[in-house]
Design an enzyme around this catalytic site. Sequence first.
Site, mmCIF file in Angstrom:
data_model
loop_
_atom_site.group_PDB
_atom_site.id
_atom_site.type_symbol
_atom_site.label_atom_id
_atom_site.label_comp_id
_atom_site.label_asym_id
_atom_site.label_seq_id
_atom_site.Cartn_x
_atom_site.Cartn_y
_atom_site.Cartn_z
ATOM 1 N N GLU A 111 9.872 -9.660 -13.102
ATOM 2 C CA GLU A 111 9.660 -8.222 -13.228
ATOM 3 C C GLU A 111 8.883 -7.946 -14.510
ATOM 4 O O GLU A 111 9.260 -8.410 -15.590
ATOM 5 C CB GLU A 111 11.002 -7.485 -13.250
ATOM 6 N N GLY A 167 14.895 8.064 1.264
ATOM 7 C CA GLY A 167 15.720 8.070 2.461
ATOM 8 C C GLY A 167 15.472 6.820 3.291
ATOM 9 O O GLY A 167 14.414 6.204 3.193
ATOM 10 N N ARG A 179 16.616 7.032 -6.060
ATOM 11 C CA ARG A 179 16.110 5.667 -6.065
ATOM 12 C C ARG A 179 16.794 4.803 -7.122
ATOM 13 O O ARG A 179 17.199 3.662 -6.854
ATOM 14 C CB ARG A 179 14.600 5.671 -6.331
ATOM 15 N N ARG A 210 7.096 16.858 -7.142
ATOM 16 C CA ARG A 210 8.421 16.300 -6.863
ATOM 17 C C ARG A 210 9.393 16.777 -7.928
ATOM 18 O O ARG A 210 9.055 16.828 -9.116
ATOM 19 C CB ARG A 210 8.372 14.772 -6.847
ATOM 20 N N ASP A 241 5.198 -2.325 0.065
ATOM 21 C CA ASP A 241 3.964 -1.600 -0.250
ATOM 22 C C ASP A 241 2.834 -2.520 -0.692
ATOM 23 O O ASP A 241 1.655 -2.164 -0.565
ATOM 24 C CB ASP A 241 4.223 -0.560 -1.336
ATOM 25 N N ALA A 254 9.756 2.284 2.808
ATOM 26 C CA ALA A 254 10.720 1.372 2.194
ATOM 27 C C ALA A 254 11.541 0.655 3.257
ATOM 28 O O ALA A 254 11.853 -0.531 3.124
ATOM 29 C CB ALA A 254 11.636 2.134 1.243
#
Length: 468
Positions: A40, A53, A122, A229, A346, A359
């Site tokens: 990461e 969702g 998330r 958002r 993605d 997702a």
Amino acid sequence: MPATLAVDQPVHVAIVGGGIIGVVLALGLLKRDVNFTIYERAPAFREIGAGIGFTPNAERAMIALDPSIHRVFKKVSTPNTEDWFQWVDGYNHDDTLDPGGVNEDLIFKLYCGKRGFEGCRRQDFLEGLVRLIPEEKIRYGKSIESVADAEDSGQVLMRFQDGSTSEADVGKNRSHFLLFHPPTGERANGHVSNSVIGCDGIRSRMRRIMFGEKHPASHPSYTHKFAFRGLIPMDRARAALGDSKASTRFMHLGPDAHALTFPVAMGTFMNVVAFVTDAGEWDAEGGKFTAPATRDDAVAAFAGFGPAVRAIMGLLPDQLDKWAIFDTRDHPVPTYMQGRLGLAGDAAHAAAPHHGAGAGHGVEDALVLATLMKAVESVSVGSRAEAIRTALLTYNDIRYERTQWLVDSSRVVGELFEWQDEHCGRDPDKFGREIEWRSHEIWDFNVDDMVRDTEEQFSKRVQAGCPC
């Protein structure tokens, strides 16, 4: 090429990217006793965006990967008060029939199944998942720079932007696994693996490594929509909209804009994603996919909508971000694998969020990859490198068509939601038929059949002695 394989030689999967898809892939491998390391680039795990969702097919894939993934999701997800997804006319409002009210005419509703299509924050989901992964399986601050596949030695070399490298030999007990043949790369000082999976998102570095910086598929395209958002405290949302509208999933439609609302954080917030069509090009500073915005910007963009949508925009925080909607439809990658390098989520097939299924399709990817990596360990003939390439060819065949369909359909429904589709326009019957079949194409997918097809295809290829 060796005729047999050292059966005590475990697979070790290098996962590039520690977002939701990288982490669920790791948990699927952990469940199957397949070794892995997550690389990461950030100093800690983090998810960009507020709410997310998952459709019913994605929940079934979670259970098949590892039931603990699904338990975490259900623990942090917020049940809707109704098991129906409702699309309403957010634009037109008859003040004579509903003076001072926030009524919106129903255009279409679709049953999601019991506790179907729930949302969560998330970061809450990711944090719950990361707790299930042993700390020694994670390397932070590792931004991938190059990958080299040395076929003659069975090694794959990973080099990172901090100058560090990792090396593993397929003949040793520890063997990572990378899936690409870049033009350069040194073997002497490197993180070497026998396969690498890029789960590093829409701006994937792994995608650019695999196809080159100048390849059109290496970079996503602007869909000419952006979104405001934000989160609204649920007590304020209920006061403005009423209990039923604030506490279940609604899509508020209108010309050239639309808004999605649903509860998150166990019903303490209403998540808002307000989309706007943009005829221009996206030119945010530094090439970022986000730009600063204000509540006034959102209010102005939806000024012509009905009172419910205007009320929602007025409740947003003062300071917002404006998110550009990019995807990979214009220039799809021709394949999700090269040699022993692969892409998932993605990084492979970034879709606009209008289906709410991107997702979830990444979770399906992870299920196929985890299934195949376990199957690779059982292969007793040929080389490990051949088995990995065969596994990734199988993965590509199983996943490519379905995921590319999602990328295309997500663009289509985004136009439907904003009355831009020439066939459907504002016709509720035509709209409903389109939404129903497209939604069920996603939701009704049989992940158990997918796993069986995966195992059968891989087995046939291995028995034939040819990855083709």
